[in-house]
Write a protein that holds these residues in place. Structure first.
Motif, mmCIF file in Angstrom:
data_model
loop_
_atom_site.group_PDB
_atom_site.id
_atom_site.type_symbol
_atom_site.label_atom_id
_atom_site.label_comp_id
_atom_site.label_asym_id
_atom_site.label_seq_id
_atom_site.Cartn_x
_atom_site.Cartn_y
_atom_site.Cartn_z
ATOM 1 N N GLY A 98 0.824 -1.211 0.000
ATOM 2 C CA GLY A 98 0.000 0.000 0.000
ATOM 3 C C GLY A 98 0.852 1.254 0.000
ATOM 4 O O GLY A 98 0.757 2.080 0.895
ATOM 5 N N ALA A 99 1.686 1.385 -1.011
ATOM 6 C CA ALA A 99 2.587 2.538 -1.127
ATOM 7 C C ALA A 99 1.831 3.776 -1.602
ATOM 8 O O ALA A 99 2.181 4.405 -2.599
ATOM 9 N N SER A 100 0.770 4.068 -0.899
ATOM 10 C CA SER A 100 -0.050 5.247 -1.152
ATOM 11 C C SER A 100 -0.517 5.315 -2.609
ATOM 12 O O SER A 100 -0.899 4.304 -3.173
ATOM 13 N N GLN A 101 -0.481 6.497 -3.200
ATOM 14 C CA GLN A 101 -0.976 6.687 -4.569
ATOM 15 C C GLN A 101 0.068 6.366 -5.626
ATOM 16 O O GLN A 101 -0.215 6.430 -6.813
ATOM 17 N N PHE A 102 1.263 5.997 -5.197
ATOM 18 C CA PHE A 102 2.351 5.760 -6.147
ATOM 19 C C PHE A 102 2.136 4.474 -6.940
ATOM 20 O O PHE A 102 1.656 3.482 -6.410
ATOM 21 N N THR A 103 2.526 4.512 -8.220
ATOM 22 C CA THR A 103 2.350 3.346 -9.081
ATOM 23 C C THR A 103 3.676 2.835 -9.649
ATOM 24 O O THR A 103 3.696 1.806 -10.299
ATOM 25 N N SER A 104 4.763 3.562 -9.400
ATOM 26 C CA SER A 104 6.056 3.125 -9.929
ATOM 27 C C SER A 104 7.181 3.499 -8.963
ATOM 28 O O SER A 104 7.041 4.410 -8.147
ATOM 29 N N TYR A 105 8.282 2.789 -9.117
ATOM 30 C CA TYR A 105 9.468 3.094 -8.316
ATOM 31 C C TYR A 105 10.026 4.460 -8.696
ATOM 32 O O TYR A 105 10.524 5.197 -7.841
ATOM 33 N N ALA A 106 9.917 4.816 -9.966
ATOM 34 C CA ALA A 106 10.397 6.126 -10.421
ATOM 35 C C ALA A 106 9.619 7.248 -9.728
ATOM 36 O O ALA A 106 10.216 8.248 -9.301
ATOM 37 N N GLN A 107 8.302 7.090 -9.583
ATOM 38 C CA GLN A 107 7.494 8.094 -8.885
ATOM 39 C C GLN A 107 7.923 8.210 -7.424
ATOM 40 O O GLN A 107 8.033 9.314 -6.893
ATOM 41 N N LEU A 108 8.132 7.069 -6.787
ATOM 42 C CA LEU A 108 8.562 7.091 -5.391
ATOM 43 C C LEU A 108 9.876 7.851 -5.250
ATOM 44 O O LEU A 108 10.010 8.736 -4.400
ATOM 45 N N GLU A 109 10.836 7.489 -6.071
ATOM 46 C CA GLU A 109 12.158 8.106 -5.995
ATOM 47 C C GLU A 109 12.101 9.599 -6.311
ATOM 48 O O GLU A 109 12.764 10.407 -5.661
#
Length: 177
Positions: A98-109
């Motif tokens: 459940g990494a919030s609204q993020f859909t990719s590792y690139a978005q997280l980073e």
């Protein structure tokens, strides 16, 4: 709404079916020997919101036979934490569910370079429900999951203990891209 449409028997039947599926999945999860450590959520502004230990989200993680890092916290809502607290306690967690609204590792980073410090990020073990959307683009987790806890639990079991549900394809929770 069933009483308004004289559908009580049908509604009860649907409820019983979902309850049976949920309890069956919970029993399957209970045989897992290894309990992966799990954390959830992400930063919103300067606060990381994590499900409290008595919340419905924490109950799903317990029923999926995981070791939720914040299971000891009190409350049924969320716990407000700073990044340092989360990193200290969850840096070595196996799964980020459940990494919030993020859909990719690139978005997280891109959002916060420090997310890359988590083992779950480094090993590509982060999952989101934001990739499952309906025809109009709405996140189906918010629309359907409250009525289908059996599917949510099976998704979590498949992520935490993939060997227990061979052939099952998660519906809500998908790996980040």
């Amino acid at each position: 709404f069933a009483p308004f449409f004289n559908k009580e028997a049908e509604a009860d039947s649907i409820f019983q079916s979902i309850e049976t599926e949920y309890l069956s999945a919970k029993k399957i999860a209970s045989v897992a020997v290894k309990r992966p450590t799990v954390f959830s959520g992400a930063m919103y502004k300067d606060v990381w919101y994590m499900p409290a230990g008595n919340s419905w989200a924490a109950q799903f993680l317990e029923d999926a036979n995981t070791n939720y890092v914040w299971k000891e916290t009190i409350g049924t809502g969320s716990v407000s934490l700073n990044f340092e607290n989360v990193l200290e306690k969850a840096s070595d967690a196996d799964l980020w569910i459940g990494a919030s609204q993020f859909t990719s590792y690139a978005q997280l980073e891109e959002n916060n370079l420090h997310y890359t410090r988590f083992k779950a990020f480094q090993q590509k073990k982060a999952f989101t429900f934001s990739l499952t959307t309906g025809e109009t683009g709405g996140v189906e987790y918010y629309e359907l999951a409250p009525n289908r806890p059996d599917i949510v639990l099976k998704d979590l079991i498949k992520i935490a203990h993939p060997e227990l549900l061979p052939g099952y394809e998660p519906y809500f929770f998908k790996p980040l891209q």
